[in-house]
Structure formats: C-alpha cells, structure tokens
Design a protein around this motif. Sequence first.
Motif, PDB file in Angstrom:
ATOM      1  N   LEU A  92       0.832  -1.207   0.000  1.00 19.57           N
ATOM      2  CA  LEU A  92       0.000   0.000   0.000  1.00 19.57           C
ATOM      3  C   LEU A  92       0.866   1.255   0.000  1.00 19.57           C
ATOM      4  CD1 LEU A  92      -2.880  -1.051   2.463  1.00 19.57           C
ATOM      5  CD2 LEU A  92      -2.825  -1.272  -0.014  1.00 19.57           C
ATOM      6  N   ALA A  96       0.758   4.314  -2.524  1.00 19.39           N
ATOM      7  CA  ALA A  96       0.375   5.628  -1.989  1.00 19.39           C
ATOM      8  C   ALA A  96       1.424   6.702  -2.252  1.00 19.39           C
ATOM      9  CB  ALA A  96       0.123   5.524  -0.486  1.00 19.39           C
ATOM     10  N   PHE A  97       2.703   6.315  -2.299  1.00 23.79           N
ATOM     11  CA  PHE A  97       3.756   7.333  -2.257  1.00 23.79           C
ATOM     12  C   PHE A  97       4.649   7.414  -3.494  1.00 23.79           C
ATOM     13  CE2 PHE A  97       3.258   5.928   2.307  1.00 23.79           C
ATOM     14  CZ  PHE A  97       2.386   6.952   2.630  1.00 23.79           C
ATOM     15  N   PRO A 200       8.569  14.958   7.631  1.00 23.42           N
ATOM     16  CA  PRO A 200       7.260  14.682   6.996  1.00 23.42           C
ATOM     17  C   PRO A 200       7.348  13.645   5.887  1.00 23.42           C
ATOM     18  CG  PRO A 200       8.129  16.791   6.238  1.00 23.42           C
ATOM     19  CD  PRO A 200       9.063  16.314   7.318  1.00 23.42           C
ATOM     20  N   ASN A 227      -0.381  13.211   7.462  1.00 23.63           N
ATOM     21  CA  ASN A 227      -0.604  13.368   6.022  1.00 23.63           C
ATOM     22  C   ASN A 227      -0.308  12.069   5.269  1.00 23.63           C
ATOM     23  OD1 ASN A 227      -0.775  14.568   3.365  1.00 23.63           O
ATOM     24  ND2 ASN A 227       1.468  14.698   3.400  1.00 23.63           N
ATOM     25  N   LEU A 228       0.765  11.399   5.660  1.00 28.02           N
ATOM     26  CA  LEU A 228       1.115  10.147   4.980  1.00 28.02           C
ATOM     27  C   LEU A 228       0.171   9.015   5.391  1.00 28.02           C
ATOM     28  CD1 LEU A 228       5.030  10.248   5.026  1.00 28.02           C
ATOM     29  CD2 LEU A 228       3.437  11.161   3.335  1.00 28.02           C
ATOM     30  N   ALA A 230      -2.908   9.431   6.112  1.00 25.49           N
ATOM     31  CA  ALA A 230      -4.148   9.694   5.362  1.00 25.49           C
ATOM     32  C   ALA A 230      -4.060   9.119   3.949  1.00 25.49           C
ATOM     33  CB  ALA A 230      -4.434  11.189   5.325  1.00 25.49           C
ATOM     34  N   ALA A 231      -2.886   9.216   3.332  1.00 26.55           N
ATOM     35  CA  ALA A 231      -2.721   8.648   1.984  1.00 26.55           C
ATOM     36  C   ALA A 231      -2.902   7.129   2.032  1.00 26.55           C
ATOM     37  CB  ALA A 231      -1.340   8.997   1.426  1.00 26.55           C
ATOM     38  N   CYS A 234      -6.451   6.281   2.301  1.00 27.21           N
ATOM     39  CA  CYS A 234      -7.137   6.493   1.022  1.00 27.21           C
ATOM     40  C   CYS A 234      -6.966   5.267   0.111  1.00 27.21           C
ATOM     41  CB  CYS A 234      -6.581   7.758   0.378  1.00 27.21           C
ATOM     42  SG  CYS A 234      -7.327   8.131  -1.200  1.00 27.21           S
ATOM     43  N   VAL A 235      -5.762   4.729   0.052  1.00 24.65           N
ATOM     44  CA  VAL A 235      -5.553   3.513  -0.751  1.00 24.65           C
ATOM     45  C   VAL A 235      -6.304   2.338  -0.143  1.00 24.65           C
ATOM     46  CG1 VAL A 235      -3.891   1.924  -1.770  1.00 24.65           C
ATOM     47  CG2 VAL A 235      -3.227   4.277  -1.334  1.00 24.65           C
ATOM     48  N   ASN A 237      -8.877   2.184   1.793  1.00 27.09           N
ATOM     49  CA  ASN A 237     -10.335   2.267   1.680  1.00 27.09           C
ATOM     50  C   ASN A 237     -10.827   2.230   0.236  1.00 27.09           C
ATOM     51  OD1 ASN A 237     -10.978   2.261   4.443  1.00 27.09           O
ATOM     52  ND2 ASN A 237     -10.339   4.397   4.600  1.00 27.09           N
ATOM     53  N   SER A 238      -9.883   2.236  -0.695  1.00 26.97           N
ATOM     54  CA  SER A 238     -10.246   2.020  -2.100  1.00 26.97           C
ATOM     55  C   SER A 238      -9.992   0.569  -2.499  1.00 26.97           C
ATOM     56  CB  SER A 238      -9.422   2.943  -3.000  1.00 26.97           C
ATOM     57  OG  SER A 238      -9.671   4.288  -2.674  1.00 26.97           O
TER      58      SER A 238
ATOM     59  N   MET B   1      -2.025  20.339   1.286  1.00 32.19           N
ATOM     60  CA  MET B   1      -1.894  18.949   1.775  1.00 32.19           C
ATOM     61  C   MET B   1      -1.717  17.976   0.603  1.00 32.19           C
ATOM     62  SD  MET B   1      -1.461  18.354   4.851  1.00 32.19           S
ATOM     63  CE  MET B   1      -2.035  16.919   5.732  1.00 32.19           C
ATOM     64  N   PHE B   4       3.449  14.413  -1.138  1.00 31.29           N
ATOM     65  CA  PHE B   4       3.990  13.048  -1.133  1.00 31.29           C
ATOM     66  C   PHE B   4       2.975  11.989  -1.582  1.00 31.29           C
ATOM     67  CE2 PHE B   4       6.445  15.105   2.401  1.00 31.29           C
ATOM     68  CZ  PHE B   4       7.653  15.199   1.732  1.00 31.29           C
ATOM     69  N   TRP B   5       1.695  12.379  -1.786  1.00 31.34           N
ATOM     70  CA  TRP B   5       0.735  11.388  -2.277  1.00 31.34           C
ATOM     71  C   TRP B   5       1.032  11.091  -3.753  1.00 31.34           C
ATOM     72  CZ3 TRP B   5      -4.894  11.243  -0.212  1.00 31.34           C
ATOM     73  CH2 TRP B   5      -4.925  11.551   1.150  1.00 31.34           C
ATOM     74  N   SER B   6       0.940   9.839  -4.152  1.00 26.46           N
ATOM     75  CA  SER B   6       1.154   9.515  -5.562  1.00 26.46           C
ATOM     76  C   SER B   6       0.015  10.120  -6.392  1.00 26.46           C
ATOM     77  CB  SER B   6       1.208   8.000  -5.761  1.00 26.46           C
ATOM     78  OG  SER B   6      -0.050   7.422  -5.538  1.00 26.46           O
ATOM     79  N   ILE B   9      -3.347   8.365  -6.429  1.00 20.76           N
ATOM     80  CA  ILE B   9      -4.082   8.360  -5.160  1.00 20.76           C
ATOM     81  C   ILE B   9      -4.771   9.695  -4.886  1.00 20.76           C
ATOM     82  CG2 ILE B   9      -3.709   8.118  -2.662  1.00 20.76           C
ATOM     83  CD1 ILE B   9      -3.539   5.568  -4.601  1.00 20.76           C
ATOM     84  N   PRO B  14     -12.516   7.127  -1.861  1.00 23.09           N
ATOM     85  CA  PRO B  14     -12.628   5.763  -1.345  1.00 23.09           C
ATOM     86  C   PRO B  14     -14.074   5.319  -1.112  1.00 23.09           C
ATOM     87  CG  PRO B  14     -11.058   7.060  -0.059  1.00 23.09           C
ATOM     88  CD  PRO B  14     -11.795   8.012  -0.940  1.00 23.09           C
ATOM     89  N   PHE B 113     -18.573  -0.376  -4.446  1.00 28.19           N
ATOM     90  CA  PHE B 113     -17.115  -0.549  -4.446  1.00 28.19           C
ATOM     91  C   PHE B 113     -16.576  -0.722  -5.879  1.00 28.19           C
ATOM     92  CE2 PHE B 113     -14.379  -1.667  -0.552  1.00 28.19           C
ATOM     93  CZ  PHE B 113     -13.254  -1.052  -1.075  1.00 28.19           C
ATOM     94  N   VAL B 116     -14.955   2.235  -7.359  1.00 34.28           N
ATOM     95  CA  VAL B 116     -13.764   2.582  -6.557  1.00 34.28           C
ATOM     96  C   VAL B 116     -12.582   1.706  -6.967  1.00 34.28           C
ATOM     97  CG1 VAL B 116     -12.840   2.726  -4.210  1.00 34.28           C
ATOM     98  CG2 VAL B 116     -15.229   3.328  -4.626  1.00 34.28           C
TER      99      VAL B 116
END
Lengths: 352, 352
Positions: A92, A96-97, A200, A227-228, A230-231, A234-235, A237-238, B1, B4-6, B9, B14, B113, B116
Amino acid sequence: MKEFWSSRIRGLTPYTPGEQPRERKFIKLNTNENPYPPSPMALSAIRAAADEPLRLYPDPDCTQLREVMAATCGLKPSQVFVGNGSDEVLALCFQAFFDPDRILLFPDVTYSFYPVFAALYGLQYRQVPLDEGFGVPVESFLAPNGGVVLANPNAPTGRALSLCAIRRILEGNPGAVVLVDEAYVDFGAESAVELIDRYPNLVVVQTLSKSRSLAGLRVGFALAQENLIAALNCVKNSFNSYPLDRLALAGAEGALRDPDYFRTTTAQIIATRDRTAARLKTLGFDVCESASNFLFIAHPKAPAKVLLDGLRERGILVRWWDQPRIRNHLRVSVGTQTEMDALYDALSELVR
Amino acid sequence: MKEFWSSRIRGLTPYTPGEQPRERKFIKLNTNENPYPPSPMALSAIRAAADEPLRLYPDPDCTQLREVMAATCGLKPSQVFVGNGSDEVLALCFQAFFDPDRILLFPDVTYSFYPVFAALYGLQYRQVPLDEGFGVPVESFLAPNGGVVLANPNAPTGRALSLCAIRRILEGNPGAVVLVDEAYVDFGAESAVELIDRYPNLVVVQTLSKSRSLAGLRVGFALAQENLIAALNCVKNSFNSYPLDRLALAGAEGALRDPDYFRTTTAQIIATRDRTAARLKTLGFDVCESASNFLFIAHPKAPAKVLLDGLRERGILVRWWDQPRIRNHLRVSVGTQTEMDALYDALSELVR
C-alpha cells in the motif's frame, strides 16, 4: 495460455516465500519466525474473541489497536496505520507514495519483495549496490529520486543502519518519501520512529510477525505523520475496508499489552544469536554482524548450496537465494538454543 | 496537503462502508450481517488454532481450505482462490483481468465498491442503467467491452438474475471476463458455479461474511477455471504472500464443514425475510423482490431519509445512499424475527 490476463499481470514475476512445510518434522530456520510461542495475553484475547461477535464486521479503522500501538511507540493514533501483515502495508505504501515517472532507489541486496511491488504498480527502480561488506552507501541514496526503500536491519544481511545515516538520507530527499522497513528492528537496531515528528517524508513499517511471535496472525503497521497515514487510508479504503479480522485485532492488542514477555523472549533470541555467531566463526564461517533474528553466513570452502542441501537432509531448513553476490550465503533464522546447537552440529559435520 | 501522495491516489474517492458502532446498543440492520452466530464448529476450530503455531506463517496457498471449499462447490482445488474477504478478492480480480484501454461494464445501481476499484487501478467503466424495476437489461451487456461485473443477487436491490441470463452474457462476451459477485447467492439465487467448467471467461466470487455468519473473519473466494485462478495467484503473490491468517483459515474450514448449521440458519433468514416483506407491504412499502438477506424498500409517502433518521432515533440502523435513482430507498438487512418485528413497529409509527 494467459488468455484474459491483464497486460500488467502477464509480465509479473511474483515473490517466492520461504517454504512452509505442512508437516512439522523440520527444524525450521528458513523464514525468520520466532521460536517462542506468542504471549499468553495474545492467545487468551484471541480465544475470547472467538465468539458470537465474529458474525459482525470488524472495526474498519482498527481504532483500539491503533491506540494501543500509538501508546507503545509514543505516537498519536492518527500516526498509525494497520494492515494485513507488513507485506500488505509495504504494498500500500508503494501505491500511496511512489509514481511511475520517478525512479525508486533500494539496495541491490535487500528484501526481494521490493522489486515485485514496483513491477506490480508499474514503478521504475534502481538497485543501489551495497558495499563489499553489505553496508549501505549512504551517499548513493542522495541522488535525485522518487523514493527510497530501506530495510533496517537489512534482510537478508542482518546489518543495521544508524539513525544518523537515516537522518542524512531523509534530509537529502526532502521531496520524496523514505520508507524504512523495520521488520527486524527489535532485535538490536535503532528505530526511526523517534524521527517521525521531525520528518514529513518518513514512513516506518513494523510487524508483529517476528519479535511478537505472531507470523501466523498477519499484522503490520505503518508509522508516519498524519498526512502520509491519510494517503495510506485512502488507498486501503479504495481496496479493502476491513483488512484485519476481529481475531487479529484482538491478538495484536493482547501482544502489545504484554511488554514483559516481549522483552524476555527478544533478549533470549539476541543471546542465542550472539552465541551462535561466535560458535559458527570457530567453524570458519564469515558471519555478518547481525542486529536481527537471523544470521547471514558464508564459508570460504563449503558452497552454500551444498550446505543448504546437507542441512535439509539433516532435517534443518534454512534460506538460500540463487542470486548474484549472495549465492554463497545462507540466511539462518535464530531458533531456540537447542535448535541452534543442532544447526552447529550439522554444519560442523558438513564443513569438515 | 496531499504532499507526497502519488498522483493516482490524489484523485481517489474511497468506498464508505456502513457504520460499525463501537457500542452494541443498536439493532444493526445496516451492513447485511447474519443475525445468527457462526457455526460452533467454526468457533471451536478457531479456539484450537489460538496456540503456539501462531508464531509460524500460515500456508500461503491455503491448501487445506481450498480443498474443503472445492469439495463444497464440486470444483477442483486448483479452481479455488482464497482472499482476505471478498472485497480483496474483487480488487485482485480487477487487477488480474481488466485493462485500462478496454471499458468495463457494470450496472448503475450496484455495489458501490466497483467504481472505486476501477479508479484505483486506472480502469475506464460505463455504468449500464438498470430498468425501472431495477432489473438487469441483458442486451446492454452484450456490447463490446473489456469485462462485465455483476452482483447476483444485486446489491442493494436484492434482485436475482437467472442463470439463463448469465449464460447469455457469458456467451456474448467470449473475449472478456464476466465477474459474478455472489456475496448473497445462498439466500435464494442460482449460483453460476455450475457454469465454470463450460465458460473459460467466468469468475464467481463468494464470501463467508453473509450466509456463514463470519463477516468478522474476512474470508472470500474466487471460483473459476485454472487459467484465471493462476492470474489471481500471480497478483496475490506480487502483493501479499500470506493474506489469510491461521485463525481465519481454521474458522473458514470449520464453517464449511458444518452444512447443517448453514442450511438451518439460511432457511430461517429466508423465512424472516419473506414474512417481513409481506408485512412491510401492508404498510404501503414497495419492496423489491429479494433473493438476498436484505430488503430494498421505498414508501410512496415517507421520504427515505426521514425514515432513516427516525429509525436511528428508535435505535435501528439501516442503510441509505444519497444517490440518483435510489435516494428514496432504504436497504434493510434481515435480522432475527424479533429485530424485524421491532423494525416493523418503528416503520408503522413513522409512516402513519
């Protein structure tokens, strides 16, 4: 064949986990499991959870477990993410990153799942050569990149990186995430968790599989600034709202609530590791300095593949990779003192 | 915010699971859980597994559980894939079988889903409108496409599709995978499992969360010909070698070994569902013909959101979506007879 396979999947070469023999006749030193049983508090929490409420979905946010883990690490619950084993957490994180157009860096000799995750998500990567003694060349991780992945201690070498080195890598990569995989950290390395509030771009991944004796329960964590986390949510929960079942949640919490057991068993493994390392050196083995629950060993005269097969014949499983640079090494998990004595006896026969 | 999120994403929305209240004060008819406890055989298998072997990794191939599931369905073990809940299995199917450049089809009103998963893996999709009575317009799924996803019975409508209709869709799409999500099939629909040997493009997904009372254990299955199962294993082994913990493996096997309990509790739920549907009709509700363990209801005079809030005030949770076409509907899980009587009393007060 491969009709109906998606184009991405056709090209994948999956990860190969260590053998899990279905019969229990082997001394199993091949997958870095803990030789001691899980904490009695973990087991009793699981038994209590094996009841009527299993008909209900688990808490998708793992609220209570995150609270206990946060208290264990000195973080806030919002800085903790929970997944179905640290492999899932790592996967994940890769989603995410990291982005396809920016090159990831990780060592050439490290956990062999990293290139597999990269391939699954279509990410480019460069494998940075470790130095001759399998040390991490810090400077090489300061080149422009789209993310750094480091196991600390590294696998399969067992070598630890100092916090000072990790800070240099974090500071040299202010625009990219540095993922520190601490699966083995409790056996003697310094954790980067204390750096989270300052950086961060830092993500620390931990697991209950090794030092908490719960490989069979599949619980891993990511620790980072909100913040990370949360990312990652997000993944997650998807992908799968409820990655941890009620039993894993209960058992993980039980294990974390028993720090005495954890300290005692971890200290025992460290003592056994150090005694085993010293004895193997007397047989002529090169033994990597280990901060983990395994030893990475090579013998100047006995090829690793021969030792692997010889040990197997004697009922002992260890791990070997048919890969450049480490083809003459074996990775040996630290078991009980009795198991390590059996290993020593078998190896002394084999190298004679 | 979102530093760093890809890039993938950043754009995701979600899935939102139904509420899981941490206190047990509600009559919980919002997430289609089974009102009866898991089979005693499942619970005792879990308690027996809560022991020393939890220190060891589980079988990454879930060999024994696949054997039991295969015997249950009349398939070969090589035609069975196991995952961490059917949501994970569905997500892996989206990765394994669908490509970004070919458009997926699924109904406009279905499990929320699916879009998503599509967004997570960068897949394009078209939502095919169900007819006025929420029936599946079979012809619309014969247009050229890169895959079809159908829940059968559909959620949140509860309506079943005949095997005959599924065969037409399979035959109309020889070059694309048809994914039939049978989470609710045991409550009255015909399973497509019997079609697997004839259709190389069919994947059936099932779960233990509903009819086996094990939502808290997270076990789902994909059933298909070997070639498709191999694709799923390729994705799974590039993502997480050990998705099922030892307790989930043991509990799932225990549940499948107790068909009598399964039949009794399922029959009871069906009887309660039909009785409840008949009673709600006397209150003026439109009730979709249900082959599942929930009812999809609407009242011509009482807005669904008002009923949702009124039920909540009376201690009853049901599910509502603020979405086109179904904004005036509620989805109500079938609980025990006593719970459904409480629901009936509350609704008769609210619509009066």
